[in-house]
Design an enzyme around this catalytic site. Structure first.
Site, short mmCIF file in Angstrom:
data_model
loop_
_atom_site.label_atom_id
_atom_site.label_comp_id
_atom_site.label_asym_id
_atom_site.label_seq_id
_atom_site.Cartn_x
_atom_site.Cartn_y
_atom_site.Cartn_z
N ASP A 81 -2.98 7.04 -4.28
CA ASP A 81 -1.88 6.08 -4.13
C ASP A 81 -1.89 5.17 -5.35
OD1 ASP A 81 -0.97 6.64 -1.21
OD2 ASP A 81 -3.13 6.55 -1.11
N MET A 135 -5.78 3.50 7.15
CA MET A 135 -4.90 3.55 8.32
C MET A 135 -5.40 4.61 9.30
SD MET A 135 -1.13 2.57 7.09
CE MET A 135 -0.63 4.14 6.45
N GLN A 163 0.02 1.87 -5.29
CA GLN A 163 -0.67 0.92 -4.41
C GLN A 163 -1.87 0.32 -5.13
OE1 GLN A 163 -1.48 1.53 -0.05
NE2 GLN A 163 -3.45 2.18 -0.82
N HIS A 190 -10.99 9.64 2.48
CA HIS A 190 -11.42 8.32 2.96
C HIS A 190 -12.95 8.22 2.89
CE1 HIS A 190 -7.58 8.74 5.44
NE2 HIS A 190 -7.37 7.61 4.79
N ALA A 198 -6.98 8.23 10.90
CA ALA A 198 -6.81 9.70 10.77
C ALA A 198 -7.60 10.14 9.54
CB ALA A 198 -5.33 10.08 10.67
N MET A 224 -5.78 15.62 -0.22
CA MET A 224 -6.01 15.30 1.20
C MET A 224 -5.18 14.09 1.58
SD MET A 224 -9.94 16.00 2.02
CE MET A 224 -10.65 17.61 1.72
P1 AMP Z 1 -4.59 5.50 3.99
O1 AMP Z 1 -5.39 5.62 5.24
O2 AMP Z 1 -3.71 6.67 3.73
O3 AMP Z 1 -3.89 4.16 3.89
O4 AMP Z 1 -5.64 5.52 2.80
C1 AMP Z 1 -6.71 4.63 2.74
C2 AMP Z 1 -7.34 4.72 1.37
O5 AMP Z 1 -7.80 6.04 1.14
C3 AMP Z 1 -6.35 4.41 0.25
O6 AMP Z 1 -7.00 3.65 -0.75
C4 AMP Z 1 -5.98 5.78 -0.27
O7 AMP Z 1 -5.58 5.80 -1.61
C5 AMP Z 1 -7.30 6.52 -0.09
N1 AMP Z 1 -7.08 7.97 -0.02
C6 AMP Z 1 -6.15 8.62 0.71
N2 AMP Z 1 -6.20 9.96 0.46
C7 AMP Z 1 -7.17 10.14 -0.46
C8 AMP Z 1 -7.70 11.27 -1.13
N3 AMP Z 1 -7.25 12.50 -0.91
N4 AMP Z 1 -8.71 11.10 -2.01
C9 AMP Z 1 -9.19 9.84 -2.25
N5 AMP Z 1 -8.74 8.73 -1.65
C10 AMP Z 1 -7.75 8.87 -0.77
#
Ligand code: AMP
Length: 281
Positions: free
Chosen positions: A150, A30, A153, A37, A32, A184
């Site tokens: 997550d 998503m 998820q 990521h 940011a 993070m």
């Molecule tokens: P999001 O942009 O928050 O929807 O996250 C996109 C992907 O990045 C999802 O699969 C999250 O689980 C993963 N993600 C978010 N934060 C972290 C993190 N600190 N370490 C590893 N993966 C992450």
């Protein structure tokens, strides 16, 4: 780096990649973007010929309109980060492309959408499921990368991939943390200086609980300890702390010998909602 905002152009590109028999790794986000990521992107680059990252703040997974409105967005920085990290393709669709007014499909993940995150964010996983399916259908990946940060998820995505017979390997990626231990998250940038310090309580509680369980304390007493910690020692408003089986996320009463156990936590700091988890292994 190729950037697509249009579905037809994106499909055509993916079709050509597949015609050349090249493997596609997919990283849905998503935006940011942070180092967490980028770890997913790095893994995908290692394992595939072409890495596709999507950036889409998916409205159907937000149960709280303020959360959706305040969600951090920074496409310009995201694109330069992805380019600097050798991502091959970015898919950056608009809401109008991903959803139509008369869409009627609704998913049901059974008990998995009513526990933990689902309990506090009604409808969240229906939205996650929908967007993941749509993105899988467009990106046609061989592998897709999801963070264990997550965990629920990840579990739901594994389930839908299996039940819908997608030929996609779901690759879990370990949580990347700040040097002090805070997981993070894009939402971390919404924290005030003070809240950023308080946010560490999630990590502290998980760490202590893990140590207690490894040291032989009972599930009941550890649950009690964490509840008490947040009532008496933290500014963070605890939403849930659960000790679950890592595979099906069912609550457990005793630690199995396999130690396939995860400690899952979520809480609210001012306007920011944060989640984290830790595996017992
Ligand atoms: P999001 O942009 O928050 O929807 O996250 C996109 C992907 O990045 C999802 O699969 C999250 O689980 C993963 N993600 C978010 N934060 C972290 C993190 N600190 N370490 C590893 N993966 C992450």
């Amino acid at each position: 780096m190729e950037i697509f905002t249009d579905i037809c152009d994106f499909r055509l590109y993916i079709k050509q990649v597949r015609q050349y028999n090249k493997s596609i790794g997919f990283v849905p986000t998503m935006g940011a973007l942070h180092q967490g990521h980028l770890e997913l992107v790095k893994k995908s680059i290692q394992q595939n010929d072409v890495t596709v990252c999507s950036i889409f703040v998916n409205p159907t997974q937000f149960n709280n309109p303020n959360d959706l409105e305040n969600y951090p967005r920074d496409n310009k920085t995201d694109l330069s980060l992805l380019k600097a990290n050798n991502c091959d393709v970015v898919f950056l669709p608009s809401n109008a492309i991903m959803y139509k007014k008369n869409d009627i499909l609704s998913l049901n993940f059974g008990y998995l959408e009513n526990i933990m995150e689902g309990k506090f964010r009604p409808g969240h996983f229906k939205g996650v499921g929908l967007i993941v399916i749509k993105l899988f259908n467009l990106a046609c990946p061989n592998r897709a990368y999801f963070g264990t940060k997550d965990l629920q998820q990840l579990t739901i995505v594994k389930k839908l991939t299996k039940e819908l017979l997608y030929d996609i390997e779901i690759i879990p990626v370990q949580t990347i943390r700040e040097p002090d231990g805070l997981a993070m998250s894009s939402r971390n940038r919404l924290l005030s200086k003070e809240e950023r310090i308080q946010a560490l309580d999630l990590y502290k509680a998980l760490n202590t609980a893990k140590k207690q369980l490894i040291g032989g304390e009972s599930v009941t007493s550890v649950l009690k300890y964490v509840q008490q910690f947040f009532t008496t020692e933290s500014k963070l408003e605890l939403e849930y702390f659960e000790i679950v089986n890592t595979t099906d996320l069912m609550k457990i009463n005793e630690i199995p010998t396999s130690k396939q156990v995860s400690l899952c936590i979520a809480g609210q700091l001012g306007k920011v909602r944060l989640i984290d988890n830790m595996s017992l292994l």
